[in-house]
Design a protein around this motif. Structure first.
Motif, mmCIF file in Angstrom:
data_model
loop_
_atom_site.group_PDB
_atom_site.id
_atom_site.type_symbol
_atom_site.label_atom_id
_atom_site.label_comp_id
_atom_site.label_asym_id
_atom_site.label_seq_id
_atom_site.Cartn_x
_atom_site.Cartn_y
_atom_site.Cartn_z
ATOM 1 N N LEU A 210 0.850 -1.192 0.000
ATOM 2 C CA LEU A 210 0.000 0.000 0.000
ATOM 3 C C LEU A 210 0.883 1.238 0.000
ATOM 4 N N ASP A 211 0.769 2.051 -1.063
ATOM 5 C CA ASP A 211 1.604 3.253 -1.104
ATOM 6 C C ASP A 211 0.919 4.398 -0.362
ATOM 7 N N ALA A 212 1.676 5.467 -0.143
ATOM 8 C CA ALA A 212 1.188 6.591 0.664
ATOM 9 C C ALA A 212 -0.030 7.248 0.046
ATOM 10 N N ALA A 213 -0.053 7.357 -1.286
ATOM 11 C CA ALA A 213 -1.184 8.013 -1.949
ATOM 12 C C ALA A 213 -2.471 7.225 -1.751
ATOM 13 N N GLU A 214 -2.380 5.900 -1.860
ATOM 14 C CA GLU A 214 -3.571 5.066 -1.684
ATOM 15 C C GLU A 214 -4.015 5.067 -0.222
ATOM 16 N N ALA A 215 -3.047 5.079 0.704
ATOM 17 C CA ALA A 215 -3.398 5.159 2.127
ATOM 18 C C ALA A 215 -4.132 6.455 2.421
ATOM 19 N N ALA A 216 -3.680 7.544 1.807
ATOM 20 C CA ALA A 216 -4.352 8.833 1.994
ATOM 21 C C ALA A 216 -5.762 8.798 1.424
ATOM 22 N N ARG A 217 -5.930 8.133 0.278
ATOM 23 C CA ARG A 217 -7.259 8.032 -0.312
ATOM 24 C C ARG A 217 -8.194 7.243 0.589
ATOM 25 N N LEU A 218 -7.656 6.198 1.236
ATOM 26 C CA LEU A 218 -8.461 5.389 2.143
ATOM 27 C C LEU A 218 -8.673 6.071 3.490
#
Length: 351
Positions: A210-218
């Motif tokens: 899980l990259d940082a951008a996807e974590a932020a989206r979640l």
């Protein structure tokens, strides 16, 4: 790996579609027990009554060794399967020259096929995203109850049979401000995260992919696994079981859980070092909610049946009862797309 809902097959795969307005799609069914088909598709398989789709038999097969099953496989364009279905061998596929689709009412259909299936042009669809819904719902319900100390309160009430002063006995109970650690941003893990979004909880996640951008989206905080274990009131496990995740929750990681923390496992029992888990549970320091174990049916003398701080269920978090029909409707929708010459909505990439 399963594609997300709405994905389409490649143009070359789509060109292999059968049926459409020009002909009839013949389908066979295999699952065990055969009675499962009625739960999936209704009495008389009503969900599969699609113009242009023709069943080749009236009762699902449990083996391809029966002559009737072999004859049906020889004529089938589509094979509809569910749990308990037998694996297909290369010899089976040699006897199935028309077979182009396998529709699986479960999480992963590729496990039923030999490696040659890809070269043969067989496409697979599974119901993994739909089967993830009840698992996530079960998990969220357990998180809410665990934070309310419902299981501990139940034990106390049964033991005392008198008024319980909840503010004195459970001063830290409640969901407001608690921290939930999600191990694995899988499809189930992501639905759990989404369902928790409206609650006043801090949600953090461990997933090396899980990259940082996807974590932020979640809307979650990504952490290393040891940090997550150390700082979570509840840890819920959702990684797939493979060589890198088997036994990933070790004695050292379990020891990091705060006193009073709850560990939830709806993934696979082998994700946890079960010997280490038993050692930790015997201390009474943590609670566990286990829907899966190793072995899947525990021996009658297992301590997990009797430890007071264990809430044990017999793998009920996945689709069951009325939820099974959702999987059947998915299969019916994919069958209709095949009849219409459209690409699968939930294609599964074959190895």
């Amino acid at each position: 790996m399963t594609s997300a809902p709405g994905s389409t097959t490649s143009p070359e795969r789509a060109s292999a579609a059968v049926g459409g307005a020009k002909g009839t799609v013949d389908f066979a069914m295999t699952m065990s027990p055969p009675e499962l088909a009625a739960h999936l598709f209704g009495t008389g398989f009503e969900a599969l009554r699609i113009d242009g789709a023709r069943p080749l038999h009236t009762v699902p097969f449990t083996t391809f060794e029966h002559p009737d099953a072999r004859r049906a496989l020889e004529r089938a364009d589509v094979l509809i399967t569910a749990w308990g279905a037998p694996r297909l061998s290369d010899a089976d596929l040699d006897r199935a020259p028309r077979l182009r689709y396998l529709l699986y009412a479960g999480g992963q259909g590729a496990i039923l096929l030999p490696e040659s299936a890809r070269e043969r042009g067989i496409q697979v669809s599974n119901a993994g995203w739909l089967n993830a819904i009840p698992v996530a719902e079960f998990t969220v319900a357990m998180i809410v109850l665990a934070n309310k100390r419902a299981f501990e309160a139940n034990r106390m009430y049964r033991r005392r049979r008198a008024r319980i002063d909840r503010e004195i006995e459970f001063p830290r109970a409640g969901n407001r401000g608690k921290t939930v650690g999600v191990v694995g941003a899988s499809r189930i893990g992501r639905i759990v995260i989404e369902r928790l979004r409206g609650m006043d909880l801090n949600v953090q996640v461990y997933d090396p992919f899980l990259d940082a951008a996807e974590a932020a989206r979640l809307g979650v905080t990504p952490l290393a696994l040891d940090e997550l274990m150390r700082s979570s009131d509840i840890v819920t496990l959702h990684p797939p079981l493979n060589t890198s995740t088997a036994g990933m929750i070790t004695a050292e990681l379990l020891a990091l859980l705060p006193d009073g923390a709850t560990l939830i496992n709806t993934s696979r029992g082998a994700i946890i070092d079960q010997t280490a888990l038993l050692d930790e549970l015997r201390t009474g320091r943590i609670e566990a909610i286990l829907d899966v174990t190793v072995p899947e049916v525990l021996p009658r003398d297992s301590e997990l049946y009797t430890l007071p701080n264990v809430f044990l269920t017999p793998h009920i978090s996945g689709s069951m009862g009325t939820e099974i029909r959702r999987l059947g409707e998915h299969v019916a929708t994919e069958l209709e797309r095949i009849v219409l010459g459209q690409p699968l909505a939930f294609p599964e990439e074959l190895p």
